[in-house]
Design a protein around this motif. Structure first.
Motif, mmCIF file in Angstrom:
data_model
loop_
_atom_site.group_PDB
_atom_site.id
_atom_site.type_symbol
_atom_site.label_atom_id
_atom_site.label_comp_id
_atom_site.label_asym_id
_atom_site.label_seq_id
_atom_site.Cartn_x
_atom_site.Cartn_y
_atom_site.Cartn_z
ATOM 1 N N ALA A 159 0.826 -1.210 0.000
ATOM 2 C CA ALA A 159 0.000 0.000 0.000
ATOM 3 C C ALA A 159 0.860 1.260 0.000
ATOM 4 O O ALA A 159 0.531 2.250 -0.662
ATOM 5 N N LYS A 160 1.976 1.215 0.714
ATOM 6 C CA LYS A 160 2.881 2.362 0.717
ATOM 7 C C LYS A 160 3.529 2.530 -0.659
ATOM 8 O O LYS A 160 3.679 3.642 -1.161
ATOM 9 N N GLY A 161 3.905 1.412 -1.254
ATOM 10 C CA GLY A 161 4.651 1.458 -2.506
ATOM 11 C C GLY A 161 3.831 1.903 -3.702
ATOM 12 O O GLY A 161 4.340 2.590 -4.582
ATOM 13 N N VAL A 162 2.548 1.504 -3.752
ATOM 14 C CA VAL A 162 1.728 1.869 -4.914
ATOM 15 C C VAL A 162 1.283 3.328 -4.859
ATOM 16 O O VAL A 162 0.845 3.888 -5.865
ATOM 17 N N THR A 171 7.011 -3.343 -6.421
ATOM 18 C CA THR A 171 7.595 -4.641 -6.115
ATOM 19 C C THR A 171 8.656 -4.432 -5.046
ATOM 20 O O THR A 171 9.322 -3.396 -5.021
ATOM 21 N N GLY A 172 8.807 -5.392 -4.180
ATOM 22 C CA GLY A 172 9.826 -5.274 -3.136
ATOM 23 C C GLY A 172 9.934 -6.553 -2.336
ATOM 24 O O GLY A 172 9.148 -7.493 -2.511
ATOM 25 N N GLY A 173 10.908 -6.609 -1.458
ATOM 26 C CA GLY A 173 11.117 -7.774 -0.625
ATOM 27 C C GLY A 173 11.364 -7.391 0.815
ATOM 28 O O GLY A 173 11.965 -6.347 1.100
ATOM 29 N N TYR A 174 10.885 -8.213 1.721
ATOM 30 C CA TYR A 174 11.126 -8.006 3.152
ATOM 31 C C TYR A 174 11.336 -9.359 3.810
ATOM 32 O O TYR A 174 10.429 -10.193 3.842
ATOM 33 N N GLN A 175 12.532 -9.605 4.301
ATOM 34 C CA GLN A 175 12.850 -10.818 5.055
ATOM 35 C C GLN A 175 12.262 -12.071 4.413
ATOM 36 O O GLN A 175 11.414 -12.749 4.974
ATOM 37 N N SER A 176 12.701 -12.356 3.227
ATOM 38 C CA SER A 176 12.363 -13.580 2.497
ATOM 39 C C SER A 176 10.977 -13.563 1.856
ATOM 40 O O SER A 176 10.548 -14.572 1.297
ATOM 41 N N CYS A 185 -6.608 3.575 -5.296
ATOM 42 C CA CYS A 185 -5.578 2.563 -5.517
ATOM 43 C C CYS A 185 -5.140 1.943 -4.201
ATOM 44 O O CYS A 185 -5.102 0.722 -4.048
ATOM 45 N N VAL A 186 -4.819 2.796 -3.239
ATOM 46 C CA VAL A 186 -4.371 2.304 -1.929
ATOM 47 C C VAL A 186 -5.468 1.474 -1.272
ATOM 48 O O VAL A 186 -5.203 0.401 -0.711
ATOM 49 N N ASN A 187 -6.707 1.946 -1.341
ATOM 50 C CA ASN A 187 -7.812 1.202 -0.730
ATOM 51 C C ASN A 187 -8.019 -0.145 -1.404
ATOM 52 O O ASN A 187 -8.304 -1.150 -0.742
ATOM 53 N N CYS A 188 -7.887 -0.179 -2.739
ATOM 54 C CA CYS A 188 -8.050 -1.433 -3.472
ATOM 55 C C CYS A 188 -6.972 -2.439 -3.058
ATOM 56 O O CYS A 188 -7.262 -3.606 -2.790
ATOM 57 N N VAL A 189 -5.737 -1.968 -2.995
ATOM 58 C CA VAL A 189 -4.634 -2.848 -2.604
ATOM 59 C C VAL A 189 -4.826 -3.351 -1.175
ATOM 60 O O VAL A 189 -4.567 -4.528 -0.876
ATOM 61 N N LYS A 190 -5.286 -2.502 -0.290
ATOM 62 C CA LYS A 190 -5.534 -2.937 1.090
ATOM 63 C C LYS A 190 -6.605 -4.025 1.124
ATOM 64 O O LYS A 190 -6.514 -4.970 1.915
ATOM 65 N N ASN A 191 -7.614 -3.891 0.275
ATOM 66 C CA ASN A 191 -8.616 -4.946 0.167
ATOM 67 C C ASN A 191 -7.984 -6.244 -0.319
ATOM 68 O O ASN A 191 -8.311 -7.329 0.174
ATOM 69 N N GLY A 192 -7.087 -6.132 -1.288
ATOM 70 C CA GLY A 192 -6.400 -7.311 -1.790
ATOM 71 C C GLY A 192 -5.547 -7.982 -0.728
ATOM 72 O O GLY A 192 -5.516 -9.214 -0.624
ATOM 73 N N VAL A 193 -4.868 -7.174 0.064
ATOM 74 C CA VAL A 193 -4.053 -7.715 1.153
ATOM 75 C C VAL A 193 -4.938 -8.448 2.159
ATOM 76 O O VAL A 193 -4.606 -9.548 2.628
ATOM 77 N N TYR A 216 -4.379 -5.837 -8.272
ATOM 78 C CA TYR A 216 -4.012 -7.180 -7.859
ATOM 79 C C TYR A 216 -2.739 -7.115 -7.021
ATOM 80 O O TYR A 216 -1.949 -6.175 -7.124
ATOM 81 N N ILE A 217 -2.577 -8.127 -6.176
ATOM 82 C CA ILE A 217 -1.374 -8.214 -5.340
ATOM 83 C C ILE A 217 -0.901 -9.662 -5.327
ATOM 84 O O ILE A 217 -1.661 -10.595 -5.597
#
Length: 269
Positions: free
Chosen positions: A167-170, A177-182, A198-206, A227-228
């Motif tokens: 959500a922060k990245g979009v 795209t990114g990685g955090y601890q594997s 956009c942020v709200n949609c991604v949060k729904n996806g999460v 999509y996520i």
């Protein structure tokens, strides 16, 4: 039946690779799923087919210079709107390669449906007869949950943190795209969404990834307008992520560790 009436959509779902990073240009066009309206064009004069073909040609042409494009084609009762969206990290050339595959695929899979969506690994295209009852922006269209579960302490916290980064990245550009601890994550919104939507949609996806897939080693969640995805790499997210153009290859051992057998269980270390 008029185009303004509600028409149910039947989504025939197909599984695709759970690997979220594209290794080559060939992987761009791997099929993920289709959605086809039950209602068909009544087209004895061929007008709808001609309008749809014009729409497809316009979208293909625009995909050589854009990663998102939305337009409307036709006149009177044969007006059709459509759009395509490519992954934010695709080159213009690979976006065009991806989008060009969809029209023929759409005709084979959905025929003369008055609305359809075809999702490939690298892009998707959807169209609908104007007046068609649209799907809600955050409605779940399709999901892929990895068959293997991750056990051990700490995975839930790692996953929550990694998913929170989407959500922060979009925010501001609609793609991340990114990685955090594997944990490798990806998120993308449809190109004309506002930053807030956009942020709200991604949060729904999460939220749907957590509720639908639990501790699965990987997940892909497709909503109508975003999509996520995430994948857990037991040996750590690869330091050299391959470009969708195939310029850099992913370490094959890492990929083999992600796609495990049904009996395998991954333990967080």
């Amino acid at each position: 039946m008029g185009p303004s009436q509600k028409i149910p959509i039947f989504f025939l779902l197909f599984l695709s690779s759970l690997f979220p990073i594209l290794e080559s240009s060939n992987e761009l066009t791997n099929f993920v799923y289709k959605g086809c309206a039950n209602q068909k064009f009544q087209d004895p004069s061929g007008l709808y087919s001609q309008t749809l073909n014009t729409l497809f040609n316009t979208l293909i042409s625009q995909s050589s210079t854009n990663k998102f494009y939305k337009t409307t084609t036709g006149n009177g009762n044969s007006v059709i709107s459509g759009l395509f969206q490519c992954r934010g990290d695709l080159s213009n050339n690979n976006c065009n390669i991806c989008v060009k595959k969809i029209p023929n695929m759409s005709l084979k899979l959905c025929g003369q449906s008055i609305a359809a969506r075809i999702q490939l690994n690298g892009c998707y295209l959807r169209y609908e007869l104007v007046g068609f009852q649209s799907i809600r922006p955050t409605e779940l269209l399709f999901k892929i949950c990895g068959s293997d579960q991750v056990s051990g302490t700490g995975f839930g916290d790692r996953l929550d943190t990694a998913l929170g980064e989407i959500a922060k990245g979009v925010s501001g550009n609609g793609f991340y795209t990114g990685g955090y601890q594997s944990v490798y994550v990806l998120g993308q919104c449809e190109g004309d969404l506002s930053n807030v939507d956009c942020v709200n949609c991604v949060k729904n996806g999460v939220g749907k990834a957590k509720s639908e897939c639990g501790n699965s080693i990987s997940a892909q969640i497709y909503l109508q307008q975003c999509y996520i995805s995430y994948t857990y790499y037991p040996n750590g997210v690869p330091t050299k992520s391959p470009s969708p153009s195939g310029g850099t290859r992913q370490n094959q051992h890492s990929r083999e560790r992600v796609i495990l057998s049904m009996e395998d269980k991954v333990t967080v270390t």
